[in-house]
Structures are given as structure tokens and as C-alpha cells.
Design a protein around this motif. Sequence first.
Motif, PDB file in Angstrom:
ATOM      1  N   GLN A  67     -53.256 -41.894  54.357  1.00  0.00           N
ATOM      2  CA  GLN A  67     -53.467 -40.522  53.859  1.00  0.00           C
ATOM      3  C   GLN A  67     -52.161 -39.746  54.019  1.00  0.00           C
ATOM      4  N   PRO A  68     -51.177 -40.047  53.174  1.00  0.00           N
ATOM      5  CA  PRO A  68     -49.856 -39.424  53.346  1.00  0.00           C
ATOM      6  C   PRO A  68     -49.887 -37.922  53.098  1.00  0.00           C
ATOM      7  N   ILE A  69     -49.005 -37.220  53.806  1.00  0.00           N
ATOM      8  CA  ILE A  69     -48.791 -35.793  53.567  1.00  0.00           C
ATOM      9  C   ILE A  69     -47.356 -35.619  53.081  1.00  0.00           C
ATOM     10  N   TYR A  70     -47.120 -34.558  52.306  1.00  0.00           N
ATOM     11  CA  TYR A  70     -45.773 -34.335  51.786  1.00  0.00           C
ATOM     12  C   TYR A  70     -45.516 -32.834  51.633  1.00  0.00           C
ATOM     13  N   ARG A  71     -44.260 -32.493  51.522  1.00  0.00           N
ATOM     14  CA  ARG A  71     -43.833 -31.124  51.214  1.00  0.00           C
ATOM     15  C   ARG A  71     -42.610 -31.206  50.305  1.00  0.00           C
ATOM     16  N   ALA A  72     -42.442 -30.188  49.493  1.00  0.00           N
ATOM     17  CA  ALA A  72     -41.266 -30.074  48.633  1.00  0.00           C
ATOM     18  C   ALA A  72     -40.733 -28.649  48.746  1.00  0.00           C
ATOM     19  N   ASN A  73     -39.429 -28.490  48.911  1.00  0.00           N
ATOM     20  CA  ASN A  73     -38.827 -27.179  49.162  1.00  0.00           C
ATOM     21  C   ASN A  73     -37.693 -26.933  48.171  1.00  0.00           C
ATOM     22  N   ASP A  74     -37.814 -25.833  47.414  1.00  0.00           N
ATOM     23  CA  ASP A  74     -36.807 -25.480  46.403  1.00  0.00           C
ATOM     24  C   ASP A  74     -35.630 -24.683  46.978  1.00  0.00           C
ATOM     25  N   ASP A  75     -35.781 -24.158  48.181  1.00  0.00           N
ATOM     26  CA  ASP A  75     -34.716 -23.410  48.863  1.00  0.00           C
ATOM     27  C   ASP A  75     -34.002 -22.409  47.952  1.00  0.00           C
ATOM     28  N   GLY A  76     -34.791 -21.610  47.254  1.00  0.00           N
ATOM     29  CA  GLY A  76     -34.206 -20.538  46.445  1.00  0.00           C
ATOM     30  C   GLY A  76     -33.926 -20.892  44.999  1.00  0.00           C
ATOM     31  N   ASN A  79     -38.765 -22.044  40.844  1.00  0.00           N
ATOM     32  CA  ASN A  79     -39.959 -22.743  41.310  1.00  0.00           C
ATOM     33  C   ASN A  79     -40.113 -24.130  40.677  1.00  0.00           C
ATOM     34  N   ASN A  80     -40.277 -25.138  41.523  1.00  0.00           N
ATOM     35  CA  ASN A  80     -40.521 -26.527  41.103  1.00  0.00           C
ATOM     36  C   ASN A  80     -39.345 -27.169  40.351  1.00  0.00           C
ATOM     37  N   SER A  81     -38.150 -26.582  40.476  1.00  0.00           N
ATOM     38  CA  SER A  81     -36.997 -27.165  39.772  1.00  0.00           C
ATOM     39  C   SER A  81     -36.201 -28.131  40.650  1.00  0.00           C
ATOM     40  N   ALA A  82     -36.521 -28.181  41.952  1.00  0.00           N
ATOM     41  CA  ALA A  82     -35.718 -28.992  42.875  1.00  0.00           C
ATOM     42  C   ALA A  82     -36.589 -29.886  43.757  1.00  0.00           C
ATOM     43  N   GLY A  83     -37.426 -29.260  44.586  1.00  0.00           N
ATOM     44  CA  GLY A  83     -38.234 -30.021  45.540  1.00  0.00           C
ATOM     45  C   GLY A  83     -39.150 -31.045  44.892  1.00  0.00           C
ATOM     46  N   PRO A  85     -38.988 -32.443  41.755  1.00  0.00           N
ATOM     47  CA  PRO A  85     -38.260 -33.580  41.172  1.00  0.00           C
ATOM     48  C   PRO A  85     -37.773 -34.571  42.234  1.00  0.00           C
ATOM     49  N   ILE A  86     -37.375 -34.053  43.391  1.00  0.00           N
ATOM     50  CA  ILE A  86     -36.978 -34.942  44.491  1.00  0.00           C
ATOM     51  C   ILE A  86     -38.190 -35.745  44.953  1.00  0.00           C
ATOM     52  N   TYR A  87     -39.310 -35.055  45.154  1.00  0.00           N
ATOM     53  CA  TYR A  87     -40.518 -35.750  45.614  1.00  0.00           C
ATOM     54  C   TYR A  87     -40.980 -36.797  44.595  1.00  0.00           C
ATOM     55  N   GLY A  88     -40.788 -36.501  43.329  1.00  0.00           N
ATOM     56  CA  GLY A  88     -41.158 -37.459  42.287  1.00  0.00           C
ATOM     57  C   GLY A  88     -40.444 -38.792  42.464  1.00  0.00           C
ATOM     58  N   GLN A  89     -39.208 -38.744  42.955  1.00  0.00           N
ATOM     59  CA  GLN A  89     -38.462 -39.981  43.184  1.00  0.00           C
ATOM     60  C   GLN A  89     -38.963 -40.718  44.430  1.00  0.00           C
ATOM     61  N   ILE A  90     -39.398 -39.975  45.433  1.00  0.00           N
ATOM     62  CA  ILE A  90     -40.024 -40.616  46.604  1.00  0.00           C
ATOM     63  C   ILE A  90     -41.254 -41.399  46.155  1.00  0.00           C
ATOM     64  N   LYS A  91     -42.053 -40.786  45.285  1.00  0.00           N
ATOM     65  CA  LYS A  91     -43.238 -41.475  44.762  1.00  0.00           C
ATOM     66  C   LYS A  91     -42.843 -42.658  43.888  1.00  0.00           C
ATOM     67  N   SER A  92     -41.815 -42.471  43.079  1.00  0.00           N
ATOM     68  CA  SER A  92     -41.366 -43.530  42.174  1.00  0.00           C
ATOM     69  C   SER A  92     -40.905 -44.766  42.943  1.00  0.00           C
TER      70      SER A  92
END
Length: 205
Positions: A67-76, A79-83, A85-92
Motif C-alpha cells: 500500500q504505497p504512499i507518495y507525495r509530489a511537490n511543485d515548490d512554487g 500546479n502539477n507542472s513539476a512534482g 511529472p517527476i512522480y510519473g517517472q517513479i511509477k513508470s
Amino acid sequence: MQNNNDTYKTVLKPSKEILLKEKKSKFIGYVFPITTEKDIKPIIENLRKKHHTANHVCYAWQLGVTQPIYRANDDGEPNNSAGMPIYGQIKSFNITNVLVAIVRIFGGTKLGVGGLISAYRNSAEIALKEATIVEKIILDTYKVSFNYKEIDKVMRIIKQHQLKINVQKMEMKCSIQFSVRQKDSEKVESIFKTHHEITIRKMNS
């Protein structure tokens, strides 16, 4: 629920930094193995200190297997332009217990949301390709307790099933902690339970 696929992929060690340039902006990528959420903050803080001129340190992480947990952070960033897309590669790459961080140093030309998504995704992909990805086995830990006269019986079971002894206490009252592959754990537990003079307890879940 028994997990028949008792392996998972993660990264062996922190990766070398990678550099992607896009319209004079620099995207510097890193991959780190993590075991708890507490690992994340010091890593990000160190990256901010190392790249003190950076405009953004964006990242994503995932922890856990069943039951994995995850977070994505755009740091400014938008919205959803950074964190994400990065998480998408972790899943990939189908990996877990991992943190991927991308440091951006702005080069003076705006990339737009689409350009940012592409740059962060590509940076994360390149960083993960540079990382050493390994497969690990999920282990369950048990403790068996018994009288010393049962030692031969216990050790025979341990040897037959190639169980890894972690801790052992050999006195009149003995105990052994051992690890077993998750897919074999129910079978091993049931074998010990057929011997009423031996008690077995699962240490993790």
C-alpha cells in the motif's frame, strides 16, 4: 493478505547528479533511496544549500510496497507542472522507497506549463536511468520460543527452509528471531505450529 509477488524494485544508493538544459534553464536531477518520510526533509534542505541560487527544488517520492504512499511537490512552479511529472517517472520505472528531486536554475526564458512538464519529466527519466535499480525481497520476521530440549527440532526446520537467523538466545528457555520470504511465511509458520511445544509469533505485518 498474502503477497505472492514478494519482491520490489528500489535504488541501491544516491545517484550521480544529471544536468538537462532547456532554453538556458538548468534542471539538475537526483535520485535517493529512502526508508521513511523523515529521510526527505534533510535531503531537500541539503540540495537547497548546495544550489543556493536555485529558483525551485521540486520533487516526488514513494514509500511502501503493498500500500504505497507518495507525495509530489511543485515548490512554487505552476500546479502539477513539476512534482507530478517527476512522480510519473517513479511509477513508470515501477520503483518504491525512492525520492527524485529536480533542482531548477532559471535561465531567463519562461518555458510555459507544457515546457515545464516536459523538462521535469525528462530530467526525472534521465536521473532514474543513471540510478542503480535493484530488486529486493520482502521479508517477514518471526520469533519462536521453546525449551532447550527442542533445539534440534527448531534448528532442523530453520536449516530445511533456509531461514535467516537475526537474533538468538540459548538458555533453558530459548528464543530465535528469524526472517523468511513473505511468500513462504505462511507455510513456515504452519510447520512450527504443528509442534505444540514451540510457540511462534510474527514480529511485523
